[in-house]
Design an enzyme around this catalytic site. Sequence first.
Site, PDB file in Angstrom:
ATOM      1  N   ASP A 331      38.743 -49.981 -40.939  1.00  0.00           N
ATOM      2  CA  ASP A 331      40.124 -50.161 -40.507  1.00  0.00           C
ATOM      3  C   ASP A 331      41.063 -49.512 -41.522  1.00  0.00           C
ATOM      4  O   ASP A 331      40.918 -49.694 -42.736  1.00  0.00           O
ATOM      5  CB  ASP A 331      40.404 -51.660 -40.398  1.00  0.00           C
ATOM      6  CG  ASP A 331      41.789 -51.971 -39.889  1.00  0.00           C
ATOM      7  OD1 ASP A 331      42.096 -51.605 -38.740  1.00  0.00           O
ATOM      8  OD2 ASP A 331      42.570 -52.589 -40.651  1.00  0.00           O
ATOM      9  N   GLU A 368      38.934 -45.172 -39.182  1.00  0.00           N
ATOM     10  CA  GLU A 368      40.207 -45.131 -38.475  1.00  0.00           C
ATOM     11  C   GLU A 368      41.102 -44.292 -39.383  1.00  0.00           C
ATOM     12  O   GLU A 368      41.553 -44.772 -40.429  1.00  0.00           O
ATOM     13  CB  GLU A 368      40.781 -46.527 -38.283  1.00  0.00           C
ATOM     14  CG  GLU A 368      42.106 -46.507 -37.532  1.00  0.00           C
ATOM     15  CD  GLU A 368      42.727 -47.884 -37.392  1.00  0.00           C
ATOM     16  OE1 GLU A 368      43.338 -48.144 -36.345  1.00  0.00           O
ATOM     17  OE2 GLU A 368      42.626 -48.698 -38.338  1.00  0.00           O
TER      18      GLU A 368
END
Length: 687
Positions: A331, A368
């Site tokens: 993330d 990401e």
Amino acid sequence: MTLIEDSWDSDEELPWPGSPRPLGVRWDGSGSNVAVWSEHGEHVDLCVLHDDDAEERIPLRERSYGVFHGYVPDGLLAPGARYGFRVDGPWEPEQGHRFDVGVLLLDPYALAVERLPDGRLVSVVVDPAYDWGDDRSPHTSWTDTVVYEAHVRGLTKLHPAVPDDLRGTYAGLAHPAVLEHLTSLGVTAVELLPVHQFVSEPFLGERGLTNYWGYNSIGFFAPHDAYSAHGTRGQQVREFKDMVRSLHSAGLEVILDVVYNHTGEGGPDQPTLCFRGLDNAIYYHRHGAANADYTGCGNTLNASHPQVLQLVLDSLRYWVQEMHVDGFRFDLAPALTRGPGGEVDLHGPFLTAIRQDPVLRDVKLIAEPWDVGWGGYRVGEFPSPWAEWNDKFRNGVRDFWRGASSGVREIAYRLSGSSDIYGTRRPHASVNFVTAHDGFTLRDLVSYNDKHNLANNEDGRDGTSDNRSWNSGAEGPTDDPAVLELRARQERNLLVTLLLATGVPMMTAGDEMGRTQQGNNNAYCQDNELSWVDWDLDASQKSLLDFTRRTLALRQGNVALRQKHFFEGRPLEPGGPKDIAWFTAEGRENDEGTWFDPSTSTVAARVSGRTVRRRGPRGERLHGSTFLLVLHGGAEDRQVTLPATGSSSGHWTLVIDTADDAAPAREYAVGERVRAVGRSVLVLRAD
């Protein structure tokens, strides 16, 4: 709470000195070694919580290399025992120091965490022994990988075949009925939303909500206790391992969505739980007295510091070596690469350390590739062996099917693997997706123009307004048969584009069954039926599920639809057809004028099944079917002239028509015209 100060008799020289390695509390069968790092802390107490909640404090008198340590013989710190740390040191916020001996802190290396009735979190000693038997990772190649993004709780909470006491748990996800769904669907990897121990933000509790997604980690080694069906005194660790072993036995890889970019401590006005009390000045990026926030979550973990980097790497290796997971999705990955000054450094310590690590460099690594700080958008820039979430695929495909694209160049790049972004790497660097946990579901993407987030109690301010969605003629639920027919077609269009495009497709759990969140595009705080997968399917949902299965089977069964290398637009063997050729609706190869004509809304890609660069297990050349993928984004029907097959076959066979899911496998001659309904995909095969 009763406090027992320094209960150990110092004449007995207890605790024993122990060792500064490994960090954390590790039981060895006779006792537990205790080691906790704090560069600026001045005094550390190990605090053991007895079953009557009395807290026994044991000072850690030994210190080596910034690590406070000791060894406690068995009886006090056996598996299942609960503990924490109290750290004394300076309170100098302007220097980043926020020590408070009054706060019981989690062990950053705790293998399990339990939530007490009063809401506090405590660390738990774990017996690491586990019989993995003949467990093996499936080691699915990137080229053959299909990712299924799922939430441990949400996937099974409503599943009728899963026993009530297992729903929403690791054991529930490993239930045979769930495994059968995943394997029959045709996915190869389950990517789990965060399973590291996490907490809810205080403001959510004030609104009567909770953090459902879990992007608020506080324990990087501990599986989240609330997902355990069998207990929280270490049983969650065994249950997680059982789940992994079951998924592996079904041929499914396990990928974890990990949140190392920030922690659940939030900003300085939120409760101290662990890192802030251990050494705030080291664990977090700072701007003077304030912690830097490149994540939008109140803090940013300082992975450029050697000790913090070690924490992250130790955690990753633990999940691979001890928990047998197969990869990670990071993330807000750029936040982990930021240096002391806050700049993104893709050649810095974090990525360099992973690339040379003998354990981590061979697992699946997905970035990401953006965060919310300056210079944080880095799509296409992560080095090998990383793959990336490709938001340009998401945006380009959504725009094409909602009629907002300028011609067909963008959709052609995305369909053929995004070589304009990843051309120096391989197609599998692009993790293609149309939806994810964050944003509209597939059903909502074709049913809503605008977000409907009032249930989040933020007056609709949360969630993006750039959804690139189209409601197909009516906002939300409708009984209009024409709108419903168009929506069903659009769902199939989006799915077939995703699943047959070159690259690694990622599906979101429930999209294969038309799951809706009623227009909420930011359901991170909705731990209820709004977010949970509904397994009670109507006829249209069953039809969509069957379509998804057939499309994935087509992909997995044909080498032309799983390209290992980028297309070159030329023959790959003498006298053979081009590996990919692009045609107009009139059956002519695209020229420059066609590519740059913004009014063009139809494109056909002929993908050759003959390749000399993808070989079988014994090195043999693979020859398979050739495919023609016709994407017609215009609103009106269009006659499409079929080009030459480029193979020995003189005819095409229709295998998918998104406008008619029941269309028969009709044969068409080269040069024959076939009708493409407005906004539809045709897939034809030549053997």
